[in-house]
Design an enzyme around this catalytic site. Structure first.
Site, PDB file in Angstrom:
ATOM      1  N   TYR A 180       0.868  -1.174   0.000  1.00  0.00           N
ATOM      2  CA  TYR A 180       0.000   0.000   0.000  1.00  0.00           C
ATOM      3  C   TYR A 180       0.906   1.226   0.000  1.00  0.00           C
ATOM      4  O   TYR A 180       1.775   1.350   0.870  1.00  0.00           O
ATOM      5  CB  TYR A 180      -0.879   0.042   1.251  1.00  0.00           C
ATOM      6  CG  TYR A 180      -1.486  -1.283   1.660  1.00  0.00           C
ATOM      7  CD1 TYR A 180      -2.533  -1.846   0.951  1.00  0.00           C
ATOM      8  CD2 TYR A 180      -1.003  -1.969   2.783  1.00  0.00           C
ATOM      9  CE1 TYR A 180      -3.099  -3.062   1.351  1.00  0.00           C
ATOM     10  CE2 TYR A 180      -1.557  -3.178   3.188  1.00  0.00           C
ATOM     11  CZ  TYR A 180      -2.599  -3.713   2.469  1.00  0.00           C
ATOM     12  OH  TYR A 180      -3.152  -4.911   2.870  1.00  0.00           O
ATOM     13  N   ARG A 181       0.645   2.139  -0.935  1.00  0.00           N
ATOM     14  CA  ARG A 181       1.531   3.308  -1.052  1.00  0.00           C
ATOM     15  C   ARG A 181       1.499   4.158   0.222  1.00  0.00           C
ATOM     16  O   ARG A 181       0.498   4.158   0.940  1.00  0.00           O
ATOM     17  CB  ARG A 181       1.113   4.159  -2.246  1.00  0.00           C
ATOM     18  CG  ARG A 181      -0.196   4.883  -2.020  1.00  0.00           C
ATOM     19  CD  ARG A 181      -0.557   5.755  -3.209  1.00  0.00           C
ATOM     20  NE  ARG A 181      -1.697   6.578  -2.923  1.00  0.00           N
ATOM     21  CZ  ARG A 181      -2.831   6.568  -3.623  1.00  0.00           C
ATOM     22  NH1 ARG A 181      -2.995   5.742  -4.633  1.00  0.00           N
ATOM     23  NH2 ARG A 181      -3.804   7.386  -3.298  1.00  0.00           N
ATOM     24  N   ASP A 291      -1.967   7.340 -10.725  1.00  0.00           N
ATOM     25  CA  ASP A 291      -2.240   5.933 -10.390  1.00  0.00           C
ATOM     26  C   ASP A 291      -2.097   4.974 -11.581  1.00  0.00           C
ATOM     27  O   ASP A 291      -1.861   5.392 -12.701  1.00  0.00           O
ATOM     28  CB  ASP A 291      -3.643   5.840  -9.763  1.00  0.00           C
ATOM     29  CG  ASP A 291      -3.657   4.934  -8.544  1.00  0.00           C
ATOM     30  OD1 ASP A 291      -2.886   3.955  -8.535  1.00  0.00           O
ATOM     31  OD2 ASP A 291      -4.428   5.194  -7.618  1.00  0.00           O
TER      32      ASP A 291
END
Ligand SMILES: Cc1cc2nc3c(=O)[nH]c(=O)nc-3n(C[C@H](O)[C@H](O)[C@H](O)COP(=O)(O)O)c2cc1C
Length: 421
Positions: A180-181, A291
């Site tokens: 997860y960024r 994204d």
């Protein structure tokens, strides 16, 4: 035998002609992305799409090298899984799934070796590991020591893009590992982009339901051997341990070591580990972020990760990836994971229908999703000057946003901006 760590994979990539060292100083803020776009648009060895992995030896503002595009081609994914063809891994998984309920003693005996093999992939706890060669605590912690990327002009800041985030289910104690960024807010604070359907978010919600004012421990590993690194994106059922699956993929257990300041275990061979916690009553604006779709994800409210301790190797390699309009590195990772895990995914998602493997050269470049002027073999390799020269001008020439500024325009309705036209 699996790769011992990320640096052994780097050596293999180099031996196979799949890695290029970038000796020029390049800024992790925007410039690295530009160089990666150029590299991705070149042919890799044997004319294959995806260019080469890049090891930036002198990222601006950091003492540590930056590895990127390490998984950005089908060949490099095969090297990551140590196979000649991705289907070999799929066949191994199918072999386990095909195990029938034994009918008699003979059947049971036949199954024993396979079951023993499965058991041998359970992660192993060890007392120490190279990830603890250097330990920083409290005010010594500074995330800006690392060459953390800002990929696109309108990104909300710098983001850690290739983390393995470790949490435990507060009810069952079961571990989850997800990628997860993490947006950098300051030296010791980041965002935690847990999309609502992800297991990290589930752990957060369960803990908050019990004690809304409490906190949960969270640890993050950056850069481990390939199978462990890819463990964070495996589409496996919730009750299976990602680290067991990584062990299966590397044919050797993942060695885990307990963190310095919390009870979570992380891969002992990691390059860098961040230890800390997430408050259950704290949310903060995260994003925007260019994204996977090629569009910016808009700002949103997400939990906040407080880093209390950073441990790393003496000479850590910072692993990152550029997320953006396909084809980026994540396109190849996704393609490979899908091929490999299709048999397993079909168990939990009955609606998934298999399609035959594409003919060589067909994929991974479907016309509908890939900006695909990259045709096998048609791009010449170029030297480092071509790759790096002018990468900074691209942005400096126009404060409005560089080559992606055209692409950073807001699109219809002003809802999203594309990364490039
Ligand atoms: C480069 C990369 C970045 C990702 N970033 C995020 C993210 O910021 N948030 C998220 O929820 N999922 C993200 N994902 C997808 C998750 O890693 C993936 O869905 C994973 O299986 C989640 O694990 P979980 O199902 O255990 O939650 C990313 C995947 C990749 C390859």
């Amino acid at each position: 035998m699996g790769y011992a760590d990320l640096r052994e994979f780097v050596r293999r990539l180099e031996k196979e002609g799949e890695l290029r060292r970038v000796k020029a100083e390049v800024d992790p803020v925007l410039e690295v992305t530009e160089v990666v776009q150029r590299a991705q648009a070149m042919a890799g060895p044997n004319g294959s799409p995806g260019g080469m992995a890049l090891l930036f030896e002198k990222p601006k503002g950091s003492r540590y090298p930056l590895l990127i595009n390490a998984f950005g081609s089908v060949r490099r994914m095969e090297l990551a899984f140590e196979v000649e063809e991705l289907d070999e891994v799929a066949a191994r998984i199918r072999g386990f799934l095909d195990m029938q309920t034994p009918q008699g003693l003979f059947d049971k005996l036949k199954m024993l070796p396979k079951l023993a093999e499965l058991g041998s992939f359970m992660p192993k706890n060890v007392k120490d590991g190279p990830c603890k060669e250097v330990v920083h605590q409290g005010n010594d912690v500074n995330l800006f020591d690392f060459p953390i990327l800002k990929c696109w002009p309108q990104d909300g800041g710098r983001f850690i893009t290739f983390p393995l985030v470790f949490t435990r289910n507060p009810e069952t104690g079961k571990r989850n590992v997800g990628m997860y960024r993490m947006q950098i807010y300051d030296e010791r604070t980041t965002g935690m982009h847990w999309q609502t359907q992800k297991h990290g978010a589930e752990h957060f919600r369960r803990a908050r339901a019990k004690n809304p004012e409490g906190r949960i421990p969270v640890s993050v590993a950056i850069g481990a051997d390939p199978a462990t690194t890819l463990g964070g994106i495996l589409p496996i059922p919730p009750d299976l341990d990602e680290m067991m699956f990584s062990g299966f993929l590397r044919r050797e257990p993942v060695e885990l070591v307990k963190c310095e300041t919390n009870d979570l275990e992380v891969p002992a061979n990691a390059e860098i580990v961040l230890e800390g916690y997430v408050n259950l009553n704290e949310m903060r604006t995260e994003g925007p972020f260019g994204d996977h779709t090629g569009f910016y994800s808009l700002e949103g409210e997400y939990p906040v990760f407080h880093v209390e301790c950073v441990t790393h190797r003496k000479d850590p390699i910072y692993l990152a990836t550029v997320v953006g309009r396909p084809p980026q590195e994540d396109f190849y990772m996704g393609y490979a994971i899908e091929r490999v895990f299709l048999p397993l995914m079909k168990l939990t998602h009955a609606e998934i229908v298999d399609v035959s493997m594409p003919a060589e050269g067909d994929c991974p470049q479907p016309d509908d999703c890939v900006d695909s002027k990259i045709v096998s073999g048609t791009r010449a390799k170029s030297d480092e000057r071509d790759l790096v020269a002018g990468a900074s001008d691209v942005y400096e020439s126009d404060p409005g946003g560089g080559p992606r500024r055209e692409c950073a325009r807001l699109s219809r309705g002003g809802v999203e901006g594309t990364l490039r036209d």
